[in-house]
Design an enzyme around this catalytic site. Structure first.
Site, PDB file in Angstrom:
ATOM      1  CG  HIS A 229     -52.545  50.319  51.598  1.00 27.53           C
ATOM      2  ND1 HIS A 229     -53.081  49.907  52.799  1.00 27.53           N
ATOM      3  CD2 HIS A 229     -52.398  49.190  50.859  1.00 27.53           C
ATOM      4  CE1 HIS A 229     -53.239  48.608  52.801  1.00 27.53           C
ATOM      5  NE2 HIS A 229     -52.828  48.135  51.637  1.00 27.53           N
ATOM      6  CE  LYS A 231     -56.956  49.024  50.094  1.00 26.18           C
ATOM      7  NZ  LYS A 231     -55.998  48.826  51.188  1.00 26.18           N
ATOM      8  CG  ASP A 236     -74.165  62.475  43.588  1.00 32.82           C
ATOM      9  OD1 ASP A 236     -73.278  62.858  42.805  1.00 32.82           O
ATOM     10  OD2 ASP A 236     -75.218  61.916  43.211  1.00 32.82           O
ATOM     11  CG  HIS A 408     -57.077  42.380  53.029  1.00 34.57           C
ATOM     12  ND1 HIS A 408     -57.601  43.527  52.475  1.00 34.57           N
ATOM     13  CD2 HIS A 408     -55.739  42.425  52.799  1.00 34.57           C
ATOM     14  CE1 HIS A 408     -56.627  44.233  51.922  1.00 34.57           C
ATOM     15  NE2 HIS A 408     -55.484  43.592  52.111  1.00 34.57           N
ATOM     16  CE  LYS A 410     -56.232  46.310  54.719  1.00 34.94           C
ATOM     17  NZ  LYS A 410     -55.030  45.492  54.679  1.00 34.94           N
ATOM     18  CG  ASP A 415     -62.203  49.229  77.228  1.00 38.17           C
ATOM     19  OD1 ASP A 415     -61.700  48.092  77.349  1.00 38.17           O
ATOM     20  OD2 ASP A 415     -61.697  50.252  77.718  1.00 38.17           O
TER      21      ASP A 415
END
Length: 490
Positions: A229, A231, A236, A408, A410, A415
């Protein structure tokens, strides 16, 4: 032929005549040969009871425990990381690191945990840009790819063969023709509808590709439950990307079903980019059966950021490891909260430890804010989410649905001091079954920037009050109960 048919018929009749025995045998395998959470065991046993035999077939596809198999060997990196890890451990234990550093004061135990469990080195020369809109994110990514001189490493869970990928593909082919090493790593399940001719076309144009957990016999996926999952993009070693956006037209708001797509992605410059590079290479080595760790040039060229330096650790987790590191970071951050917790997640299915920690936080007077989508992309998961959200509301948390498209994003902010965002949802699947990667950022300025983004989202949210939740329709209650019962399998 008639004799063969009679033999098959006899075997089938015998099997079903002894169905109770076979079901007990399958149950024995699940209970005694797999180390897993008791609630998950009971869910599988219920499935076996109500759907004999077929339930065990589901288990073979969805329920295998991969903790016992170490799929990645990072031994080659140990010599390079060992000294940095040991040095930071010593500094933390002797208060040389963080003793007077306000940005990590109070979090040295978490930093040490990440160091000791997976060698997640703390880097302090990073600057970070946030993207909440897919068009902005991919515009920046395309510009960075155009500047690539040595390599482009791309890893996405979902890549859809549509207008967005076409634009990215053209640049990848162009850079490969210029002698830039281009690698694309994709998950077989997430990219199952992409014609394999597309990957062949890329390879013919000089772009290297690798498939994580490839299907067999066309589209038959035996490891459907274990998905990469992550990404990640590294260019470079000068810039890295990590977050929630995949490659597809819906992620830039071109899908009428979802409308605006609200996500969070980070563009990082600094030493944390090297940690993303290592994560990518470990995944690539496994999928492509190569050893890029021997290529020293792939670890060169790291530059410090040029503004607003912040401290950061890149953490990852997956079913190849018994330690649920991202879950443990969420858990520790919740436990350390003194004033506020902000959570954004498309799926809220916490395990018992996260559930209890949030309940303790709410009942201790800490402001807990949870934002989920207003619509489902996976109905079973959504209604299980709504059930757990109901518990949080009744305990005193403030819960919201994002009503301006699909949420979407996440992560968690605590604090106004630290946040942990990336690819992992606040659910059991991300904690234990998916391969995930997050960034933990220890910086007040950046954490408050994230808080402001959350509060800006509240303008297009609807709060789920105790009254509105209590008055939900009977059909909603039934959906919640059924889906919650199945939540350990979702």
């Amino acid at each position: 032929m008639e004799n063969l048919w009679e033999i098959v018929k006899t075997i089938v009749i015998y099997f079903f005549d002894h169905l109770l025995f076979w079901n007990l045998l399958f149950a024995f395998v699940i209970v005694f040969f797999q180390r897993r959470d008791p609630k998950s065991v009971w869910a599988w046993l219920l499935l076996l009871y109500f759907i004999p035999v077929l339930g065990f077939i589901f288990y073979l596809f969805l329920g295998q425990d991969m903790n016992k198999r170490k799929m990645f060997k990072i031994k080659e990196l140990e010599d390079h990381l060992h000294e940095a890890v040991r040095q930071q451990e010593h500094q933390l234990q002797t208060a040389e690191l963080g003793g007077s550093d306000e940005s990590i004061m109070g979090y040295t135990d978490l930093i040490l945990y990440n160091l000791q469990t997976t060698g997640a080195v703390l880097s302090d020369d990073n600057d970070v840009d946030f993207f909440t809109d897919g068009t902005d994110k991919f515009r920046a990514l395309v510009e960075d790819m155009k500047k690539a001189e040595h390599f482009i490493h791309i890893q996405y869970y979902i890549i859809k063969d549509d207008v967005l990928f076409q634009a990215i593909k053209d640049i990848l082919i162009e850079k490969a023709a210029q002698g830039v090493e281009v690698r694309v790593l994709f998950d077989a399940m997430g990219c199952r509808w992409v014609n394999h001719k597309r990957w062949k076309e890329l390879r013919e144009k000089g772009v290297m590709t690798a498939e994580f957990f490839p299907a067999i016999l066309g589209r038959l996926q035996l490891r459907i439950n274990y998905r990469n999952h992550r990404k990640i993009v590294v260019i470079d070693n000068k810039v890295g990307y990590v977050g929630g956006f995949n490659i597809g037209k819906e992620y830039v708001g071109l899908d009428k079903k979802f409308g605006h797509w609200r996500d969070t992605h980070m563009r990082i410059r600094g030493s944390a980019v090297l940690a993303l590079q290592i994560r990518f290479i470990l995944d690539w080595n496994y999928a492509a059966r190569e050893n890029l760790l021997q290529n020293a040039k792939l670890f060169e060229g790291v530059n410090s950021g040029n503004r607003d330096f912040c401290k950061m650790q890149i953490i990852s987790s997956g079913p190849d490891n018994t330690i649920q590191q991202i879950r443990d970071n969420y858990l520790r951050l919740i436990a350390k909260a003194k004033k506020s917790i902000y959570i954004q997640t498309p799926y809220f299915i916490p395990d018992e430890s996260i559930y209890n920690a949030l309940m303790v936080a709410v009942r201790s007077g800490i402001e807990v804010n949870i934002m989920i989508p207003c619509m489902p992309d996976h109905p079973f998961v959504y209604w299980a989410t709504y059930s757990y959200i109901g518990d949080m509301i009744m305990a005193g948390a403030k819960c919201y649905t994002y009503n301006n498209g699909f949420l979407h994003s996440k992560g968690i902010i605590v604090d106004g001091k630290v946040f942990c965002y990336g690819t992992a949802n606040m659910d059991i699947r991300s904690f234990a079954l998916n391969f995930e990667v997050n960034a933990v950022v220890y910086d007040k300025k950046k954490a408050r920037e994230m808080e402001l983004l959350f509060k800006e989202d509240l303008k297009v949210c609807k709060q789920i009050t105790k009254d509105s939740y209590a008055s939900r329709r009977l059909i909603v209650r039934i959906k919640e109960q059924i889906c919650r019962l199945m939540s350990p399998l979702l």
